[in-house]
Design a protein around this motif. Structure first.
Motif, short mmCIF file in Angstrom:
data_model
loop_
_atom_site.label_atom_id
_atom_site.label_comp_id
_atom_site.label_asym_id
_atom_site.label_seq_id
_atom_site.Cartn_x
_atom_site.Cartn_y
_atom_site.Cartn_z
N SER A 80 4.60 -3.29 0.13
CA SER A 80 3.49 -2.54 -0.53
C SER A 80 3.99 -1.86 -1.66
O SER A 80 5.06 -1.49 -1.75
CB SER A 80 2.67 -1.55 0.48
N ILE A 81 3.05 -1.73 -2.45
CA ILE A 81 3.47 -1.01 -3.90
C ILE A 81 2.06 -0.07 -3.82
O ILE A 81 0.80 -0.64 -3.96
CB ILE A 81 3.42 -1.71 -4.99
N THR A 82 2.20 1.32 -3.79
CA THR A 82 1.21 2.25 -4.10
C THR A 82 1.13 3.01 -5.57
O THR A 82 2.40 3.45 -5.69
CB THR A 82 1.22 3.32 -2.89
N LEU A 83 0.10 3.04 -6.18
CA LEU A 83 0.06 3.58 -7.41
C LEU A 83 -0.93 4.82 -7.14
O LEU A 83 -2.06 4.65 -6.76
CB LEU A 83 -0.60 2.52 -8.59
N SER A 84 -0.66 5.96 -7.64
CA SER A 84 -1.43 7.16 -7.40
C SER A 84 -1.50 7.90 -8.97
O SER A 84 -0.58 8.07 -9.49
CB SER A 84 -1.37 8.05 -6.37
N ILE A 85 -2.85 8.49 -9.25
CA ILE A 85 -2.88 9.14 -10.55
C ILE A 85 -3.84 10.19 -10.21
O ILE A 85 -4.88 10.27 -9.41
CB ILE A 85 -3.47 8.43 -11.55
N HIS A 86 -3.45 11.61 -10.49
CA HIS A 86 -4.15 12.83 -10.22
C HIS A 86 -3.73 13.72 -11.15
O HIS A 86 -2.77 13.83 -11.86
CB HIS A 86 -4.07 13.25 -8.79
N SER A 87 -4.78 14.86 -11.46
CA SER A 87 -4.76 15.74 -12.46
C SER A 87 -3.81 16.88 -12.08
O SER A 87 -3.47 17.15 -10.68
CB SER A 87 -5.98 16.21 -13.00
#
Length: 261
Positions: free
Chosen positions: A76-83
Motif C-alpha cells: 500500500s501507498i498512503t498519501l495525506s495532506i493537512h494544514s
C-alpha cells in the motif's frame, strides 16, 4: 555381502546429507531479511505545469511523484495532506486529504508513484503538510514528508480606498491584483444602506465593469476614480469589488464609504 551392505550405507548417507543440505538451504532462505522500501525523488507542485516548486492553487490540482525502491512487493501507498493550524475564514472549510492507493501498478517491486490531487476552492490558503507512507508485504514501512503552499488563484493587496467623499466629487480606489489565469473583468458595485432620499436627491446605485488595461493581465494595479452625483443622498454606502479570472474564478473585497453633503 559386505560390498552390497557398504553400497547401501553410502546411499543412505548420501540421502541424509542431501536432505540436510536442502533443509539448511531452506532455513537460510527463511532468514534472509529484506530492507524497507526507499522513497526517492519525491516531488510535488502545481498540477497543470508539473512544477516542483512546492506551491499549488485553490481550485487547481497538486502533482505528486516519487520513485520507490522496494525489495519486497509493495502492499500500500498512503498519501495525506493537512494544514498547519490554518483558520477557515468566511465561506471556507478546513481541508484534510488522505487516500490509500492499492492500484495494481503500485503493488509491485520498484513502482513509481504518480498522482494528481484536486484542491478545493473553499479552503484556507497557507502551508500544508504532505506525507507519503509506503508499506511492503513484509510489513516494512518508510515515510517521507514535506510542505506545500496552497495559494489563491486571485489575490488582492496594497488596498487603498478613500473612506469619505463629498457628493459631487470623486473618490480614489487602488489595489494590486495578481491572477494566475489572467483577469477577465473587474466589477465595482456601490449601493446605499437604508438611506432616506431627501428633497432634490436621487437614490444612487453604481455598477460598472472595468476591462480596458486590466483584461488578460496576470499582475496589474487597479486604479480608478469614481464620481459621486451631486444628487446622491448622504450616508454610508457599501462597495463590493469582484475580480473574475479567465477561468471564471472570482475574488471579492467589501468595504464602506461615507458620502457627505
Amino acid at each position: 555381502m559386505k560390498t552390497i551392505t557398504m553400497k547401501a550405507n553410502f546411499k543412505f548417507l548420501a540421502v541424509i546429507l542431501s536432505l540436510g543440505l536442502f533443509l539448511q538451504s531452506c532455513n537460510n532462505e527463511e532468514n534472509i531479511e529484506l530492507n524497507a522500501p526507499i522513497i526517492s525523488n519525491f516531488e510535488y507542485g502545481e498540477g497543470s505545469t508539473h512544477t516542483t516548486d512546492q506551491i499549488a492553487y485553490k481550485g487547481s490540482d497538486i502533482h505528486l511523484e516519487a520513485e520507490i525502491n522496494a525489495e519486497a512487493i509493495v502492499s500500500s501507498i498512503t498519501l495525506s495532506i493537512h494544514s498547519h493550524d490554518l483558520v477557515a475564514g468566511d465561506n471556507e472549510v478546513e481541508w484534510e486529504f488522505e487516500q490509500v492507493f492499492t492500484d495494481t501498478n503500485y503493488l509491485a517491486i520498484n513502482p513509481t508513484f504518480h498522482e494528481h490531487v484536486d484542491v478545493p476552492t473553499n479552503i484556507p490558503a497557507g502551508e500544508y503538510h504532505v506525507e507519503l507512507l509506503v508499506i511492503d508485504e513484509l510489513g516494512n514501512s518508510t515515510e517521507v514528508e514535506g510542505h506545500i503552499q496552497i495559494l489563491d488563484l486571485i489575490t488582492l493587496s496594497d488596498i487603498s480606498i478613500d473612506a469619505t467623499v463629498a457628493r459631487g466629487d470623486d473618490f480614489h480606489t487602488e489595489f494590486m491584483i495578481d491572477a494566475v489565469n489572467g483577469i477577465h473583468s473587474i466589477t465595482v458595485d456601490i449601493h446605499a444602506h437604508g438611506i432616506t432620499v431627501g428633497t432634490g436627491e436621487v437614490e444612487w446605485d453604481f455598477e460598472q465593469e472595468f476591462l480596458g488595461n486590466y483584461h488578460e493581465q496576470t499582475s496589474v494595479e487597479f486604479h480608478e476614480h469614481i464620481d459621486v452625483p451631486t444628487t446622491a443622498p448622504a450616508g454610508e454606502y457599501h462597495i463590493l469589488f469582484t475580480v473574475e479570472d479567465e477561468d471564471g474564478n472570482t475574488k471579492e473585497y467589501e468595504t464602506h464609504i461615507d458620502v457627505t453633503a
